[in-house]
Write a protein that holds these residues in place. Structure first.
Motif, PDB file in Angstrom:
ATOM      1  N   GLY A 162       0.007  10.861  -1.270  1.00 30.27           N
ATOM      2  CA  GLY A 162       0.376   9.562  -1.847  1.00 30.27           C
ATOM      3  C   GLY A 162       1.648   9.036  -1.217  1.00 30.27           C
ATOM      4  O   GLY A 162       2.561   9.794  -0.907  1.00 30.27           O
ATOM      5  N   HIS A 163       1.685   7.717  -1.015  1.00 31.72           N
ATOM      6  CA  HIS A 163       2.883   7.159  -0.368  1.00 31.72           C
ATOM      7  C   HIS A 163       3.985   6.938  -1.419  1.00 31.72           C
ATOM      8  O   HIS A 163       3.721   6.724  -2.612  1.00 31.72           O
ATOM      9  CB  HIS A 163       2.561   5.863   0.372  1.00 31.72           C
ATOM     10  N   VAL A 164       5.221   7.028  -0.976  1.00 27.59           N
ATOM     11  CA  VAL A 164       6.381   6.891  -1.876  1.00 27.59           C
ATOM     12  C   VAL A 164       7.184   5.640  -1.540  1.00 27.59           C
ATOM     13  O   VAL A 164       8.359   5.538  -1.904  1.00 27.59           O
ATOM     14  CB  VAL A 164       7.278   8.143  -1.790  1.00 27.59           C
ATOM     15  N   ASN A 165       6.570   4.682  -0.851  1.00 24.69           N
ATOM     16  CA  ASN A 165       7.261   3.428  -0.549  1.00 24.69           C
ATOM     17  C   ASN A 165       7.437   2.619  -1.827  1.00 24.69           C
ATOM     18  O   ASN A 165       6.501   2.500  -2.637  1.00 24.69           O
ATOM     19  CB  ASN A 165       6.465   2.623   0.475  1.00 24.69           C
ATOM     20  N   ILE A 177       5.936  -1.511  -7.108  1.00 28.43           N
ATOM     21  CA  ILE A 177       5.446  -0.646  -6.030  1.00 28.43           C
ATOM     22  C   ILE A 177       4.161  -1.256  -5.494  1.00 28.43           C
ATOM     23  O   ILE A 177       3.440  -1.974  -6.211  1.00 28.43           O
ATOM     24  CB  ILE A 177       5.179   0.800  -6.520  1.00 28.43           C
ATOM     25  N   VAL A 178       3.879  -0.939  -4.217  1.00 23.47           N
ATOM     26  CA  VAL A 178       2.610  -1.376  -3.608  1.00 23.47           C
ATOM     27  C   VAL A 178       1.553  -0.328  -3.962  1.00 23.47           C
ATOM     28  O   VAL A 178       1.732   0.866  -3.696  1.00 23.47           O
ATOM     29  CB  VAL A 178       2.752  -1.511  -2.094  1.00 23.47           C
ATOM     30  N   ILE A 179       0.491  -0.769  -4.611  1.00 17.63           N
ATOM     31  CA  ILE A 179      -0.548   0.158  -5.066  1.00 17.63           C
ATOM     32  C   ILE A 179      -1.200   0.875  -3.891  1.00 17.63           C
ATOM     33  O   ILE A 179      -1.460   2.084  -3.934  1.00 17.63           O
ATOM     34  CB  ILE A 179      -1.602  -0.593  -5.890  1.00 17.63           C
ATOM     35  N   ASN A 190      -2.973   5.498  -1.082  1.00 20.78           N
ATOM     36  CA  ASN A 190      -2.582   5.015  -2.414  1.00 20.78           C
ATOM     37  C   ASN A 190      -1.177   5.484  -2.765  1.00 20.78           C
ATOM     38  O   ASN A 190      -0.659   6.460  -2.216  1.00 20.78           O
ATOM     39  CB  ASN A 190      -3.568   5.533  -3.465  1.00 20.78           C
ATOM     40  N   ALA A 191      -0.589   4.762  -3.742  1.00 17.73           N
ATOM     41  CA  ALA A 191       0.731   5.153  -4.233  1.00 17.73           C
ATOM     42  C   ALA A 191       0.649   6.534  -4.866  1.00 17.73           C
ATOM     43  O   ALA A 191      -0.379   6.920  -5.446  1.00 17.73           O
ATOM     44  CB  ALA A 191       1.236   4.135  -5.243  1.00 17.73           C
ATOM     45  N   MET A 192       1.739   7.290  -4.764  1.00 19.46           N
ATOM     46  CA  MET A 192       1.731   8.654  -5.260  1.00 19.46           C
ATOM     47  C   MET A 192       1.438   8.684  -6.753  1.00 19.46           C
ATOM     48  O   MET A 192       0.741   9.590  -7.236  1.00 19.46           O
ATOM     49  CB  MET A 192       3.070   9.336  -4.965  1.00 19.46           C
ATOM     50  N   ALA A 193       1.968   7.720  -7.551  1.00 26.90           N
ATOM     51  CA  ALA A 193       1.709   7.722  -8.985  1.00 26.90           C
ATOM     52  C   ALA A 193       0.219   7.605  -9.273  1.00 26.90           C
ATOM     53  O   ALA A 193      -0.315   8.252 -10.199  1.00 26.90           O
ATOM     54  CB  ALA A 193       2.474   6.583  -9.650  1.00 26.90           C
ATOM     55  N   VAL A 194      -0.486   6.788  -8.459  1.00 26.12           N
ATOM     56  CA  VAL A 194      -1.938   6.644  -8.637  1.00 26.12           C
ATOM     57  C   VAL A 194      -2.636   7.959  -8.309  1.00 26.12           C
ATOM     58  O   VAL A 194      -3.546   8.413  -9.039  1.00 26.12           O
ATOM     59  CB  VAL A 194      -2.468   5.503  -7.754  1.00 26.12           C
ATOM     60  N   ARG A 247      -6.225  -4.548   0.085  1.00 28.56           N
ATOM     61  CA  ARG A 247      -5.579  -5.625  -0.693  1.00 28.56           C
ATOM     62  C   ARG A 247      -4.100  -5.282  -0.859  1.00 28.56           C
ATOM     63  O   ARG A 247      -3.776  -4.189  -1.338  1.00 28.56           O
ATOM     64  CB  ARG A 247      -6.228  -5.784  -2.064  1.00 28.56           C
ATOM     65  N   ALA A 248      -3.250  -6.166  -0.452  1.00 25.22           N
ATOM     66  CA  ALA A 248      -1.804  -5.982  -0.652  1.00 25.22           C
ATOM     67  C   ALA A 248      -1.478  -6.399  -2.084  1.00 25.22           C
ATOM     68  O   ALA A 248      -1.351  -7.581  -2.384  1.00 25.22           O
ATOM     69  CB  ALA A 248      -1.006  -6.812   0.347  1.00 25.22           C
ATOM     70  N   ALA A 249      -1.401  -5.409  -2.956  1.00 22.12           N
ATOM     71  CA  ALA A 249      -1.177  -5.697  -4.371  1.00 22.12           C
ATOM     72  C   ALA A 249      -0.035  -4.836  -4.889  1.00 22.12           C
ATOM     73  O   ALA A 249       0.128  -3.678  -4.482  1.00 22.12           O
ATOM     74  CB  ALA A 249      -2.442  -5.434  -5.185  1.00 22.12           C
ATOM     75  N   ARG A 250       0.743  -5.417  -5.804  1.00 21.35           N
ATOM     76  CA  ARG A 250       1.895  -4.706  -6.351  1.00 21.35           C
ATOM     77  C   ARG A 250       1.760  -4.571  -7.862  1.00 21.35           C
ATOM     78  O   ARG A 250       1.145  -5.401  -8.527  1.00 21.35           O
ATOM     79  CB  ARG A 250       3.194  -5.440  -6.022  1.00 21.35           C
ATOM     80  N   MET A 251       2.368  -3.490  -8.368  1.00 25.29           N
ATOM     81  CA  MET A 251       2.390  -3.234  -9.805  1.00 25.29           C
ATOM     82  C   MET A 251       3.849  -3.182 -10.260  1.00 25.29           C
ATOM     83  O   MET A 251       4.707  -2.568  -9.614  1.00 25.29           O
ATOM     84  CB  MET A 251       1.713  -1.898 -10.110  1.00 25.29           C
ATOM     85  N   ALA A 252       4.140  -3.854 -11.366  1.00 25.03           N
ATOM     86  CA  ALA A 252       5.504  -3.855 -11.901  1.00 25.03           C
ATOM     87  C   ALA A 252       5.814  -2.517 -12.557  1.00 25.03           C
ATOM     88  O   ALA A 252       4.966  -1.897 -13.194  1.00 25.03           O
ATOM     89  CB  ALA A 252       5.686  -4.974 -12.925  1.00 25.03           C
TER      90      ALA A 252
END
Length: 926
Positions: A162-165, A177-179, A190-194, A247-252
């Motif tokens: 998972g990415h940590v950006n 974060i970028v999903i 995917n993001a590391m949290a996902v 898809r370039a999508a972000r989550m708050a």
């Protein structure tokens, strides 16, 4: 003006007012929308403020951080360490069977083959480890964006990568974060949290479903915000599913608190076994750096959170804690939704309408304070509503838009009200000026006539200037002195050689000039000139400048309004001031009330009588005020008003106003009627109070003297008369004669003491005694007084005990009078105490003063006599005191001395147990 015209004007005014208010509401809402669109950073700061205002949330039980902290660096040395240590930590954590282990450390560079293999085996053995990757975008132009990936062996061993950006805003705060991120080669991670949740929940990577507004992660729905168009990559002809949409999508991110909000365990403690593995059972365990020396720290909305001392700690947040907050946001579904544009505009409109409404109702008395109060209330309501929507509904409220709309509506609303009020004032001033023109000629003409009569002049003229304009004639009497010339007025030469002109400038600026035509040989004296100048000067404010209609309905400025109102009101104010000063100067208390009995005027003497201020009396009920001051007034209630207003009867009687020193007045109340001779409607009530306290005191003094002569002096005089007759008529033996002479002497001394005490009290009551104030030390004064009373106490076998606090402050008092008061209290205690008892004299601090207590073990005072012991000539009727000499004036003298010093004296007593007299004197101000 007929009714139809009035109605049309009213409808026209209401329509114009409605249109202006509607325009203000619309403009305010549009301005708020414009600012919100053009300055999105303000919304970000508002959201950060709401997060800080919400405060920290409870730390979740299912997330734990294993921190590479300063303690671990101190134990294992400079980071990076041997990867065998990381393997040990992963083995220790995995033994507890956590849901997932996320390692927020990049293992992109190879070390020793043994260490790398050991770490890979530990990761593979755990089976649920997610390792980190980072998307690197070099600043050089033309260099492709690429992934910084873990070593292949570690990547193959891990359950997921998972990415940590983390995305940061222009102010450096990480709010999203970028999903899913991808490099220029099209590889998406995917993001590391996902990935943590996907591995923990056992969800296949192919099961992740993306839509334009959300990411479906098993049963979880993660709202996202698209920040760029979707990109389709891959695609083999004829092969279904070979394409991939990015898809370039972000989550708050919803932060639960500032740095250190999560349960954190030191990496060194985990490796050494000091942390029981059970702590990680069934939890999401995140391994990452928190030491400041390792960097990887970001700004969060809590970066400016104030600590308990009110200081902003400014602590940046480690990346692993940002990851923990991201993970917690998804786990708890703490997703904040945006307010739709149409709803935000509606909120701004409602705020503007509310602002205009509260400004409309905030009128009348204390209007400015009311307006400030309601505007503050609207501000608080907007902030509170936004806060509740944010914390309870998880909605980002349109605070910026609403507050800008509120500010705009407030300013424009106040300007609109000011415009309307200014226009009304202009019209009122013009109407008053037109009505006032008919009154000026009479008053100005009478002033000129008075000057001519007192100066014995043939003619008088008064002219004045205003605002730098040329002189104009405002009043004239007798022969013509001024005539109009080109450019203004001038004084022509007199054709009669027997007369001369005297010009007297008035005021420092010469705005008013008085011209007197007098006989050549009869110049008015200096005093007469001064009198005439005063008369002319009093008319300077009467004349009014010409009223010019305002252009295009534009209200005139404040300077014009102020100048016009001064000219219009000076006449009335001068007359009102004269009448007011005359009424306030009356020696009697004078009160004027309305028909309902409410006081509308009270002079200084009335304020002094009621121990209040003139302003404080205004608005009070006259009859209630009299009843309260008199305490048990028979004249109160509606019956009195009926007699005054309906029957128009007059009331005249004597009243006594209670207080520290009762005062007596003659009260006269009568109705004020609009017509002469008591006719016409009743417009109010006037009351006067004439002070007759002195007459009462003289009468009381006369009664006291009669009581002194008829009662107290009769006994010693009778004894003196009887024994002196025996000595004169009979030959008595020397011893008997000596006893009678001594008795006569004692009775004479008693009579002299009685008269002296009475005269002392009379002087104190009348105020003729002048206090000789000085700083008095109570301890020394009491000791000196008791020294003189020790022999008297010794004769009766009574012990005087001192309890004197040496820390009592000095008092500003007359030492002789205060010593006499203490002496009276102690001598009374000695006289009325049984032999072989004790009298205790104490001094202590009490209520900004000094309390001197005299306690005895005497017979005590009955309850019905306690309130009378300080009256003149009063003695407690008691068989035991028949032979005790006394005048009944000692305690009365103590009371007068105490009250003269601003103090008091009280007594507590129980029959058979003794009495305690307390003399309180206020402290001196140093």
């Amino acid at each position: 003006m007929n009714f139809d015209v009035v109605l049309q004007n009213k409808v026209r005014g209401n329509t114009a007012n409605f249109v202006s208010l509607t325009a203000i509401v619309v403009v305010s809402a549009l301005l708020g929308t414009f600012v919100s669109w053009r300055a999105p950073g303000i919304d970000q700061y508002m959201r950060d403020w709401m997060i800080r205002a919400r405060g920290p949330l409870p730390a979740p039980d299912d997330i734990a951080i294993v921190a590479i902290d300063e303690h671990s660096i101190n134990q294992f040395g400079r980071f990076p360490w041997s990867r065998a240590l990381s393997a040990q930590a992963i083995d220790a954590i995995a033994a507890a069977q956590p849901k997932a282990i996320a390692v927020d450390v990049l293992y992109a560079d190879p070390t020793s083959e043994a260490d790398d293999s050991t770490l890979a085996r530990s990761i593979q053995h755990a089976g649920n480890v997610i390792v980190a990757a980072q998307l690197v975008a070099p600043p050089a132009t033309g260099v492709p964006t690429s992934w910084l990936l873990p070593l292949p062996a570690i990547e193959r061993a891990a359950a997921a990568v998972g990415h940590v950006n983390v995305s940061t805003e222009s102010d450096g705060v990480a709010r999203q974060i970028v999903i899913q991120a991808a490099d220029d080669q099209g590889r998406a991670i995917n993001a590391m949290a996902v990935e943590i949740i996907r591995i923990a929940d056992g969800i296949a990577e192919q099961s992740l479903t993306e839509t334009s507004r959300s990411l479906l992660l098993g049963s979880r729905v993660i709202p996202v915000e698209s920040i760029a168009p979707s990109v389709v990559i891959g695609g083999v002809p004829g092969v279904e599913g070979s394409t991939q949409t990015l898809r370039a999508a972000r989550m708050a991110i919803d932060y639960i608190g500032p740095t250190g909000s999560y349960r954190t365990y030191s990496f060194a403690d985990v490796v050494s076994g000091r942390i029981p593995p059970v702590r990680f059972r069934g939890k999401y365990v995140l391994v990452g750096a928190t030491a400041a020396s390792l960097g990887d720290r970001l700004a969060s909305p809590f970066v400016h959170q104030a600590d308990a001392n009110g200081n902003q700690h400014g602590s940046l947040m480690p990346g692993v804690e940002v990851l923990a907050n991201t993970l917690n946001t998804i786990l708890r579904s703490r997703f904040y939704s945006e307010t739709p544009d149409w709803l935000a505009f509606l909120c701004a409109t409602l705020v503007a309408v509310l602002t205009m409404f509260v400004l409309a109702i905030a009128q009348g008395h204390h209007e400015t304070i009311k307006q400030i109060g309601v505007l503050a209330a609207v501000t608080g309501a907007v902030l509170l509503a936004g806060y509740l929507a944010f914390t309870r509904l998880l909605v980002f409220p349109p605070l910026t838009l609403s507050l800008v709309s509120f500010a705009s509506a407030g300013v424009l609303g106040l300007l609109q009200r000011s415009w309307v009020a200014s226009s009304h004032i202009d019209r009122s001033i013009e109407e008053i000026k037109r009505a006032e023109e008919s009154l000026n000629a009479l008053s100005l003409g009478s002033a000129a006539e008075s000057i001519a009569r007192r100066a014995d002049a043939a003619g008088v003229a008064i002219y004045a200037s205003h605002g730098g304009r040329r002189m104009r004639l405002v009043a004239a009497y007798g022969i013509t002195i001024l005539h109009k010339a080109s450019g203004g007025f001038e004084i022509p030469p007199l054709t009669n050689p027997g007369r001369e002109l005297l010009a007297i400038p008035i005021g420092l600026d010469g705005a008013v000039t008085l011209v007197i035509a007098h006989e050549a040989n009869r110049l008015p004296s200096i005093e007469i000139q001064q009198l005439c100048a005063a008369i002319a000067g009093s008319t300077a404010h009467i004349w009014a400048e010409k009223v010019e209609p305002s252009r295009w309905g534009w209200p005139r400025g404040l300077a014009w309004k102020a100048r016009s109102l001064v000219h219009l009101n000076n006449n009335i104010l001068d007359r009102a001031k004269f009448v007011d000063l005359a009424m306030r100067s009356v020696e009697d208390a004078l009160i004027i009330a309305g028909v309902d009995g409410r006081i509308t005027f009270a002079n200084r003497r009335a304020a002094a009588v009621f121990d209040s201020s003139e302003h404080a009396l205004i608005g009070r009920d006259l009859l209630e005020q009299l009843a309260e001051a008199e305490q048990n007034s028979p004249e109160a209630g509606p019956d009195v008003l009926v007699r005054l207003v309906v029957d128009r009867a007059k009331i005249e009687r004597e009243i006594t106003i209670r207080g520290a020193r009762p005062r007596h007045f003659t009260l006269r109340i009568a109705a004020v009627c609009s017509g002469e001779n008591g006719g016409g409607a009743v417009q109010g009530v006037v009351a006067s109070l004439s002070d007759i306290t002195r007459q009462h005191e003289l009468q009381q003094t006369k009664n006291d003297v009669m009581a002194l002569v008829s009662h107290e002096m009769r006994t010693p005089l009778t004894a003196i008369q009887g024994m002196s007759e025996l000595l004169a008529q009979y030959e008595l033996d020397p011893e008997r004669s000596r006893e009678m002479s001594i008795a006569i002497h004692d009775e004479a001394k008693r009579l002299t003491h009685m008269i002296s005490e009475y005269l002392d009290i009379t002087r104190l009551e009348s105020g003729t005694t002048v206090l000789r104030h000085s700083a008095v030390r109570i301890e020394a004064l009491v000791e000196r007084t008791l020294l003189m009373l020790d022999p008297l106490a010794a004769q009766r076998g009574i012990r005087l005990t001192r309890h004197l606090d040496s820390s009592v402050p000095p008092v500003l008092a007359d030492a002789d009078l205060l010593s006499r008061a203490i002496s009276n209290l102690v001598s009374n205690a000695v006289k009325y105490s049984p032999p072989k008892t004790e009298v205790v004299i104490s001094a202590r601090n009490a209520a900004n003063g000094v309390a001197i207590e005299v306690a005895d073990k005497g017979y005590g005072i009955p309850e019905d006599s306690v309130n009378r012991v300080f009256e003149k000539f009063y003695r407690v009727p008691r068989v035991q005191d028949v032979d005790v000499p006394g005048t009944g004036l000692g305690l009365a003298l103590v009371r007068e001395i105490a009250e003269l010093h601003g103090g008091s004296v009280v007594v507590r007593s129980s029959v058979g147990a003794g009495s305690v007299f307390t003399l309180w004197v206020p402290c001196s101000e140093e």
